[in-house]
Design an enzyme around this catalytic site. Structure first.
Site, short mmCIF file in Angstrom:
data_model
loop_
_atom_site.label_atom_id
_atom_site.label_comp_id
_atom_site.label_asym_id
_atom_site.label_seq_id
_atom_site.Cartn_x
_atom_site.Cartn_y
_atom_site.Cartn_z
N GLU A 116 0.81 -1.22 0.00
CA GLU A 116 0.00 0.00 0.00
C GLU A 116 0.84 1.26 0.00
OE1 GLU A 116 -3.40 0.11 -0.30
OE2 GLU A 116 -3.05 -2.01 -0.69
N ARG A 154 20.48 6.20 -21.48
CA ARG A 154 20.68 6.35 -22.92
C ARG A 154 21.04 7.79 -23.31
NH1 ARG A 154 16.96 7.56 -26.50
NH2 ARG A 154 17.45 5.71 -27.77
#
Length: 257
Positions: A116, A154
Site C-alpha cells: 500500500e 541512454r
C-alpha cells in the site's frame, strides 16, 4: 553516473543492466547500478519490512526503519552527492525533460515502494523528490525505476553508438518522431517515400520535420500547445493542415515529395 536502487526485488531491477543500451553502458563504465535489498536492513530474524496500517484498512505498509537504514547505507556507499527519488503515482510526471535533468547528475538513488506504500515518515525524512511514470497503479516501483534508468542512461555521453540517435528521438524537441523505413523498398504494396531515396538531404530533412509535426498534430496536439514553433515549422505544419482539409482526411504524406 551511479544509480542506486532500494527494492524488495533487486533481481527484477537488475535485469535492466543485462541487456541493450543500459547493459552496454554499464559494461563500458559509463554508468553503474547498485542494488540494495530492503530486507537486509530489517531488525528482526524474520527480515520483516512491512506491517499493518494504523487506522485499519487493506494491505500492508513498508516500515520506515528498514527503509531509512537502507537509504542511509546507500548514501554512505559513495561520497558523491545524491538526491533520493521515490517512484509513486503521486509524483511529478517523468518525461523526456525530466530524464535530461536527471542525466546531468553524477548520482541518483531510487526508492521502490510495494504493497500500500511506504510509511510517510520515511518519505518526509529521507526523500528529496517523487516521480510518476503515469496515472496508473503498478504492483511496485521496480518497473518505473527500470523505465527511468533506461531513459536516463541512454542520454549519457557515449551510451549510444550514434549520438544523433538521442537527438532525433521523440520528445527531444517537443515533437513526436518521424516515420522510419528500411529494406525492402516495397512491402505489401507500400513503397518507401521517394523523397527518402532521392539523395537530397535537405529535402529529407524537411520531409522528416513535416512528418514529425504532422504526427504530433494528429496524435498528441497537446504537445504543440507548449511549443514556440519556428517560422519553418509553422509553414510546414500549415501546409500539412491545408492538404488535410482539402482531402477531408489526415494524409500521412508518405508518398509526397
Amino acid at each position: 553516473m551511479r544509480i542506486d536502487v532500494v527494492t524488495l526485488f533487486p533481481e527484477l531491477v537488475g535485469a535492466v543492466a543485462q541487456h541493450g543500451v543500459v547493459g552496454r553502458a554499464i559494461s563500458s563504465g559509463i554508468a553503474s547500478l547498485q542494488l540494495w535489498q530492503l530486507r537486509d536492513f530489517a531488525s528482526d530474524r524474520h527480515r520483516t519490512v512491512d506491517d499493518a496500517p494504523y487506522g485499519g484498512g487493506p494491505g500492508m505498509v513498508l516500515k520506515a526503519e528498514p527503509m531509512l537504514a537502507a537509504i542511509a547505507a546507500a548514501r554512505a556507499a559513495s561520497d558523491q552527492p545524491v538526491r533520493v527519488a521515490y517512484v509513486t503515482p503521486q509524483g511529478r510526471r517523468f518525461d523526456h525533460a525530466a530524464a535530461q535533468v536527471l542525466a546531468k547528475r553524477p548520482r541518483l538513488l531510487v526508492l521502490c515502494g510495494r504493497y500500500e506504500g511506504v510509511d510517510e515518515r520515511a518519505l518526509e525524512l529521507a526523500v528529496d523528490e517523487e516521480w510518476s511514470c503515469g496515472d496508473y497503479v503498478l504492483s511496485g516501483g521496480e518497473l518505473p525505476a527500470m523505465v527511468m534508468i533506461d531513459a536516463i542512461v541512454r542520454l549519457l555521453p557515449g551510451a549510444l553508438g550514434d549520438a544523433e540517435s538521442a537527438v532525433q528521438d521523440s520528445f527531444v524537441h517537443g515533437l513526436l518522431d518521424h516515420p522510419h523505413y528500411t529494406r525492402p523498398q516495397t512491402l505489401g504494396g507500400q513503397a518507401v517515400p521517394p523523397v527518402l531515396i532521392g539523395g537530397d538531404h535537405e529535402r529529407v530533412r524537411k520531409w522528416r520535420l513535416q512528418q514529425a509535426l504532422a504526427r504530433t498534430w494528429r496524435r498528441r496536439p497537446d504537445l504543440l500547445d507548449g511549443l514556440n514553433l519556428t517560422d519553418e515549422q509553422q509553414r510546414l505544419l500549415d501546409e500539412y493542415r491545408t492538404q488535410a482539409d482539402a482531402d477531408g482526411r489526415c494524409p500521412a504524406l508518405d508518398n509526397q515529395e
